[in-house]
Design a protein around this motif. Structure first.
Motif, short mmCIF file in Angstrom:
data_model
loop_
_atom_site.label_atom_id
_atom_site.label_comp_id
_atom_site.label_asym_id
_atom_site.label_seq_id
_atom_site.Cartn_x
_atom_site.Cartn_y
_atom_site.Cartn_z
N UNK A 169 0.84 -1.21 0.00
CA UNK A 169 0.00 0.00 0.00
C UNK A 169 0.87 1.26 0.00
N UNK A 173 0.63 4.17 -2.71
CA UNK A 173 0.47 5.58 -2.30
C UNK A 173 1.52 6.45 -2.98
N UNK A 174 2.77 5.98 -2.95
CA UNK A 174 3.89 6.80 -3.43
C UNK A 174 4.04 6.75 -4.94
N UNK A 200 -5.10 4.59 -6.48
CA UNK A 200 -5.96 4.52 -5.31
C UNK A 200 -7.04 3.45 -5.48
N UNK A 207 -7.52 -3.32 0.05
CA UNK A 207 -8.06 -3.22 1.40
C UNK A 207 -9.37 -3.99 1.50
N UNK B 131 -5.06 10.08 7.58
CA UNK B 131 -5.03 10.16 6.12
C UNK B 131 -4.34 11.45 5.73
N UNK B 142 -3.56 13.28 -4.99
CA UNK B 142 -3.11 11.98 -4.48
C UNK B 142 -3.35 11.86 -2.98
N UNK B 143 -3.56 10.62 -2.56
CA UNK B 143 -3.88 10.33 -1.15
C UNK B 143 -2.87 9.32 -0.62
N UNK B 144 -2.54 9.44 0.66
CA UNK B 144 -1.70 8.42 1.30
C UNK B 144 -2.34 8.00 2.61
N UNK B 145 -2.16 6.74 2.94
CA UNK B 145 -2.77 6.10 4.11
C UNK B 145 -4.30 6.30 4.08
N UNK B 146 -4.93 6.40 5.23
CA UNK B 146 -6.38 6.27 5.24
C UNK B 146 -6.77 4.82 4.95
N UNK B 147 -5.85 3.89 5.26
CA UNK B 147 -6.04 2.49 4.90
C UNK B 147 -6.83 1.71 5.94
N UNK B 154 -1.42 4.67 10.36
CA UNK B 154 -0.22 4.73 11.21
C UNK B 154 -0.11 6.12 11.85
N UNK B 253 5.11 10.36 1.22
CA UNK B 253 4.78 9.48 0.09
C UNK B 253 4.23 10.28 -1.10
#
Lengths: 328, 328
Positions: A169, A173-174, A200, A207, B131, B142-147, B154, B253
Motif C-alpha cells: 500500500x 500511495x507513493x 488509489x 483493502x 489520512x 493523491x492520497x496516502x494512508x487512510x487504509x 499509522x 509518500x
C-alpha cells in the motif's frame, strides 16, 4: 526390558497426532486425526479426534501395556479448568482402552521437549501467531507475547502478511512500481499485479479484499514473504530481519541476559529451513552466544517422552530422548 | 454588496454542521445535527441529518438568497457514485428550500480549505484514523494512508491506543512494574491498576477486554497517551514521537521533497494543542523547512467559502478567506 509402553498426543488446530513408544524408544504405533484444539473446536469435538488418533495408534498394541500418557495442546490451562472438557478427555482415554493416568501440558512445553531433554530453557514458536515461554523443570513458567493478532504476535506469520500488505500500500500511495514481493502479494490478493490508472483504486481493492476475510488469514501471505526473501527481494529481507528482531525481543522479556540453557525453535516458520529461522538463530546467537539452539521435532513423540520420564523404569530420560530425537 | 449567501456543510461521523455566509464573510446562520456520514450511517439517514442542520442554519435566511453550496463529507466519491444516495441528498437540499446548485467534496478538502486559501498544498488528518492528501487547484489529488486500522492509519488515535496496550503487555510479560501510561491504561481497561499475582492473568484480562469491543475503540485510549506525554511520561513521549514520524512518512509518500506549499493539520489529535501536534509540526519543519504549517478550523465555514469562490461576485477569494479565518 518390560513390555511397558507410553502414549503421547500432540493436539493441534489442524491435526491430532498420537504415538505409542516402548521405553527403549521404539515407536509401536502412530495415529492421526483432525484438528482437536478444544478452545477453537470445543472439548467434545477435540475428544472425538483424540479417540480416533488413539485407536489408530493402539491398533497393534494392548492398551493395558500403557503405563503413562501425556497430551499436549494449546489452551491446556482452559481445558483443565473446565470439568466438562476434562470429563470428555477422560472418557476418550477410557474408550481407547487406556487405564493408566495421563497429564495435560501446553503445546509449547511439548514443542520444547521435542527439541531438548534439558529441564530448563526457552521455547520460541512462530507460526500463524507467535509466543515464547520459559521452561523450568520441564514445566511452562513465564510467557511472553502470544497476545493475538490485534495486540501482539509480533514477528509471526500474521505479522509478516500484514506488513507485506502495508509495504504494498505504501508503494501504491507513493506511485512506486510494485517490487517483487508487492507483485506476488497483489497477484495473490487481486488475481493480477496490474495497478489501476488511478492507483488509489488498487489500494481500495486491496483493502476490501483483505477486510472481507478474517484478519488472521493475512498469515496466508507469510510464505510469499519467505519465498521473496529466499530469492533476495530487499523488502522481504527487511521484513524478515524485523520479524526476527521482534521474536527475539519477546524472548528477551523473559530470558535472562547471560542464560546458557537451550533455546528451542518451533512453529512452521522456524522449524522449516526458512530465512526467518536463519535470522532468528543469528539474533539469538548474538544475544545469548553460549546457548544451544535446537529445532522442535515430532510433538507426539515428545509428549510420549514426557510421560516416560516419570516412570521408575526410565532411569536415563536424556538417553531415551537422544534415541528418539537423534541430532542430525 | 448583494444580499447573496452561500451554504456550507461539514458532514462528519459524529455531527453535521451547516453555515450560511454572506459574500463579505458574515455568518448569518448556523445549524447542527447528528452524525451524517453516508458510508457509516446510510445515505437516507445522512440526508435526514443534513436537512435538520440546513433548516436550522436557514431559520432566519430566505433560502432563495443562496447562490451556491458545498457539502464536505468522508466518502464523497462513494456518495457521488451512488444514484440513490445522490437523490437523497438532492431531496434534502430541495426540502430545505434551496434552489441553487451544490458540490460535494471530500472532508479532507474541506479541512484543507479551513486552514488555507492556497490552491495547492497538503492536508494531514489524524483522529481515530489517519489520512493525508495532496490538494491541487483546490481539488483532492493523491492520497496516502487512510487504509483503516487493520492495514494502516499509522500514527492515528487507533495506532496510539493499540501501541499503548502493546507497551503495557510487554511490561507485564517482562515483570516490570507498570509505568505512568501503563497504569492509566490498565485502570481504564480493567478498572484498577493492580497486577495479579500471576501477571499473565492480567495480560489475559487485558486482551479479553480489548477484543470484546470493536478494534477501532482502541482509539479511545489515545487521550491517555496524549495526557501522559504532556506530563512527561517517557513511554508516552516515545509513542508520540513515533506517531509523528509515521504521519510525516505518509505525507512524504505524496509530497515532493522541496515543496513550499502549505501543510494543513486536521483531526482531533492535530487541531488541539497536543504534544502530537507539536511533534508533527517539528517533523514537517525539519523535512519542509520553507512550508507554512496551518491548523484546520471551522469546516462548515470552509465549505461555504469553497462555494463562494466560484461565484463571479467574489473577486478576491483569499481576502474572504482571511476574514473568515483570521490568523491568531
Amino acid at each position: 526390558m518390560s513390555d511397558t509402553v507410553v502414549v503421547g498426543l500432540d493436539v493441534g488446530g489442524t491435526s491430532t497426532r498420537a504415538t505409542v513408544l516402548t521405553l527403549t524408544g521404539r515407536r509401536v504405533g502412530t495415529g492421526r486425526a483432525g484438528g482437536g484444539n478444544p478452545t477453537s473446536h470445543g472439548a467434545e469435538r477435540a475428544a472425538a479426534e483424540l479417540l480416533t488418533a488413539l485407536r489408530e495408534a493402539l491398533a497393534d498394541v494392548d492398551p493395558a501395556r500403557a503405563a503413562a500418557g501425556t497430551i499436549g495442546l494449546a489452551g491446556a490451562g482452559r481445558l483443565l479448568a473446565d470439568p466438562a472438557g476434562r470429563a470428555a478427555f477422560d472418557q476418550a482415554w477410557r474408550d481407547a482402552g487406556l487405564r493408566c493416568p495421563y497429564e495435560v501440558h501446553g503445546d509449547a512445553l511439548v514443542a520444547y521437549a521435542s527439541g531438548t531433554a534439558a529441564p530448563d530453557g526457552t521455547i520460541l514458536i512462530a507460526g500463524t501467531g507467535a509466543i515464547t515461554a520459559q521452561v523450568h523443570d520441564l514445566r511452562l513458567d513465564r510467557i511472553a507475547d502470544g497476545h493475538g493478532w490485534l495486540l501482539g504476535d509480533a514477528g509471526s506469520g500474521f505479522w509478516l502478511g500484514r506488513e507485506a500488505v502495508r509495504r504494498l500500500l505504501a508503494d501504491l500511495d507513493a506511485g512506486r512500481a510494485p517490487g517483487a514481493l508487492a507483485t506476488t502479494v497483489l497477484t495473490e490478493l487481486l488475481g493480477s499485479a496490474d495497478v489501476a490508472a488511478r492507483p488509489r483504486d488498487t489500494v481500495d481493492a486491496t483493502i476490501q479484499t483483505v477486510t472481507r476475510r478474517p484478519p488472521v488469514e493475512l498469515a496466508r501471505l507469510a510464505p510469499l514473504v519467505v519465498d521473496a526473501a529466499t530469492h533476495g527481494d530487499p523488502v522481504a529481507t527487511a521484513l524478515i530481519t524485523e520479524a526476527a528482531a521482534h521474536l527475539t525481543e519477546s524472548v528477551s522479556r523473559i530470558r535472562t541476559a547471560g542464560a546458557v540453557t537451550p533455546v528451542v525453535l518451533g512453529g512452521g516458520l522456524l522449524t522449516a529451513d526458512t530465512p526467518l529461522a536463519t535470522a532468528v538463530r543469528a539474533e539469538i546467537a548474538r544475544r545469548w552466544p553460549d546457548a544451544p539452539v535446537r529445532t522442535a521435532g515430532d510433538g507426539a513423540a515428545a509428549a510420549a517422552w514426557l510421560a516416560a520420564r516419570g516412570l521408575p523404569e526410565v532411569t536415563d530420560p536424556a538417553a531415551l530422548h537422544a534415541r528418539l530425537f537423534p541430532t542430525p
